[in-house]
Scaffold this active site. Structure first.
Site: not given
Ligand SMILES: Cc1ncc(C[n+]2csc(CCOP(=O)(O)OP(=O)(O)O)c2C)c(N)n1
Length: 580
Positions: A457, A528
């Site tokens: 990321e 999530h």
């Protein structure tokens, strides 16, 4: 002279060792013709080194008077003046904070520049400071292609790689908004301790990763190795052992005390990088003088004899010897140059202290969303192009669709309209992302505009920053909101602050897409089903967009890209997974 006042000792050393012919010997003896250089070039580099040294000495005196602030200096790193000479100013340079000599020498490539005054204004935090307007002591210049860097070490490396990769990509895609010259390369310097940082390793890895797949990353990583990170020793061979055989990155070592060696190795690095369009790791061994920064008392953690040994290896003493031995200047003129430079720097710094400061908080904040570039969004694509792009799906555009499909259509339209948009991230290309939002985009627009990134990321966001500094509007994707946190500094510390620290002279517009928010019972609650938008509320200057239905999502995404294109804005676009 007090043992603790190393500035005074170093200043005095230069004069007495020079006068008494006690200059240190150079490790490798090469002459001007062997390094393919001339006497005026050597004198110019030496002068930049001396000017930078006097800036450090003067800044310390002014700090004691409360007229100058954080004084992290360049002493010991004066070898980097050579890079300012060898690399043309059109090569964008993301610099280490010890780069005043580089800045002075590069400035000489453009008539009428005033590097000492400009940096003095930054040192004293005057609102006249041309780069940050008194917001931070930074080294930077729009004209010289030196974007200012924050004080976070290593955080500029990922964007440097992104910028390097963007140069040939812009050429391939014929991007008219490109800012960097097509044949240019990128310079990125940093200290030796900084290479241990995950952010730096992320950048080296990405450069290798791209190179191993045949991509072009014309970047020179310059490691200015003084052997210390504040008080922690790096280890004599740590840098060389780590970088001499990295896949895809060529390693070149150079002696930071010897300007002739620096010249010949910089030329070697320059040629290889510019022609091969592949990364080089240029390792400059040097010393650090006067401690880490103004408030650092080096003798608290180092033996006096080690400090003295470094001081005897002062790059200025080595350069003086090279200048005299090669008959560039006689000893008396070297001394004269040293004292005249002192007068010049002192005069300029004294004047800079009289200049105004930012006083009110709204003055400080005024540049948070500043933007010096003006661009008008291109026209919407013609119907015939849209029909061609959507193919048989065109007829389905009027039917109701879920949010993922609508965003996919919007992205297609946007990419057709804005030729300088790019999509990248984990799995976005062939797979079309975890939620199919980017499905078929690679087929429609090709692998140069839609491509997978390494699983990292930090690199994805940093990459975006580099591309956008070169005139692209990247639309990177982070796979889940929770994984944004791994790379938060790239947005908070780097992307969001660039217009602020440069008064809008540099911007990095982008639209960061992130699927997030709660959607699934019993599946990785913390990772999530993440609702944590607060992290973005903490970052000044960005726009946060969180649509609640597909139709809004399309309009908001279009607005986001237009804001990025026309106003240089940074937009975080959250896609509620439950609606995808
Ligand atoms: C991410 C981050 N952690 C900690 C610091 C505090 N810090 C500033 S400079 C520095 C040492 C850097 O050493 P090095 O990279 O070798 O550069 P040098 O100062 O020796 O030139 C540290 C730990 C920082 N600026 N950024």
């Amino acid at each position: 002279m007090s043992t603790f006042n190393r500035a005074e000792i170093i200043d005095n050393n230069f004069i007495t060792l020079l006068k008494n012919d006690k200059l240190p010997k150079i490790n490798k003896n090469i002459n001007l013709s062997q390094s393919n250089t001339t006497s005026p070039e050597i004198i110019s580099i030496f002068e930049s080194q001396v000017l930078s040294r006097h800036m450090d000495l003067k800044a310390r005196l002014l700090k004691d008077e409360g007229k100058c602030y954080y004084t992290i200096g360049s002493s010991g790193h004066e070898g980097n003046a050579v890079f300012g000479k060898i690399f043309p100013y059109t090569d964008t340079a993301f610099l280490h904070y010890r780069s005043a000599p580089f800045f002075i020498e590069r400035s000489k490539q453009i008539n009428g520049t005033t590097p000492i005054y400009d940096m003095a204004l930054s040192f004293v935090a005057s609102s006249d400071d041309p780069i940050s307007g008194g917001r931070h002591k930074v080294i930077g210049s729009k004209l010289l292609n030196i974007p200012p860097q924050t004080s976070t070490i290593a955080s500029h490396l990922p964007k440097s790689v992104g910028m390097a990769f963007s140069i040939d990509r812009a050429k391939d895609l014929n991007i008219s908004d490109q800012r960097a010259k097509s044949s240019s390369i990128v310079l990125c310097s940093f200290g030796d301790a900084s290479v241990n940082h995950g952010t730096a390793l992320s950048a080296f890895n990405t450069a290798s990763w791209i190179t191993s797949r045949g991509g072009h990353v014309p970047i020179i990583f310059i490691c200015e190795d003084n052997g210390l990170g504040i008080s922690v020793k790096t280890g004599d061979n740590w840098i060389e052992d780590n970088f001499k055989s990295r896949p895809g990155i060529n390693y070149i070592k150079t002696d930071g005390l010897n300007i002739l060696d620096l010249i010949s190795n910089s030329k070697k690095a320059e040629k290889a990088c510019r022609i091969n369009r592949s990364p080089i790791f240029l390792h400059m061994k040097t010393v650090r003088l006067m401690g880490h920064a103004g408030s650092d008392i080096e003798l608290g953690y180092r033996e006096l004899q080690d400090v003295e040994a470094n001081e005897f290896n002062d790059p200025l003493l080595h350069s003086a010897r090279i200048v005299i031995e090669n008959k560039c200047l006689p000893k008396e003129d070297v001394l004269k140059l040293y004292e005249l430079s002192r007068d010049r720097v002192n005069h300029v710094f004294n004047e800079s202290t009289k200049r105004p400061k930012l006083v009110k908080s709204n003055e400080v904040m005024s540049s948070i969303t500043a933007n010096d570039y003006s661009s008008k969004a291109p026209k919407h694509p013609l119907l015939k192009f849209r029909k061609k792009m959507f193919g048989k799906e065109y007829n389905r555009l009027t039917q109701p669709q879920h949010m993922a499909k609508l965003i996919n259509y919007a992205l297609s339209d946007i990419m057709l309209q804005y030729k300088n948009t790019l999509i990248f991230g984990e799995d976005v290309a062939e797979k079309g992302g975890v939620y199919n939002v980017t499905a078929d985009l690679q087929k429609r627009f090709g692998p140069r505009r839609v491509f997978d990134s390494p699983l990292d990321e930090t690199s994805i966001i940093g990459f975006g920053a580099g591309f956008s500094q070169n005139g692209f509007i990247p639309i990177p994707e982070i796979q889940f909101l929770a994984y944004f946190h791994n790379a938060e500094d790239q947005l908070r510390g780097e992307i969001a602050t660039l217009p602020f620290f440069s008064k809008g002279q540099f911007t990095n517009p982008l639209v960061l897409r992130i699927p997030g928010l709660g959607y699934q019972k019993g599946f990785g609650g913390h990772y999530h089903n993440d609702n944590s938008l607060t992290v973005f509320r903490d970052i000044p200057g960005i726009i946060l967009a969180v649509p609640s239905n597909g139709y809004d999502a399309v309009k908001m995404l279009r607005t986001a890209v237009r804001e990025a294109y026309e106003n240089g804005r940074v937009i975080i676009f959250i896609e509620p997974i439950a609606l995808l």
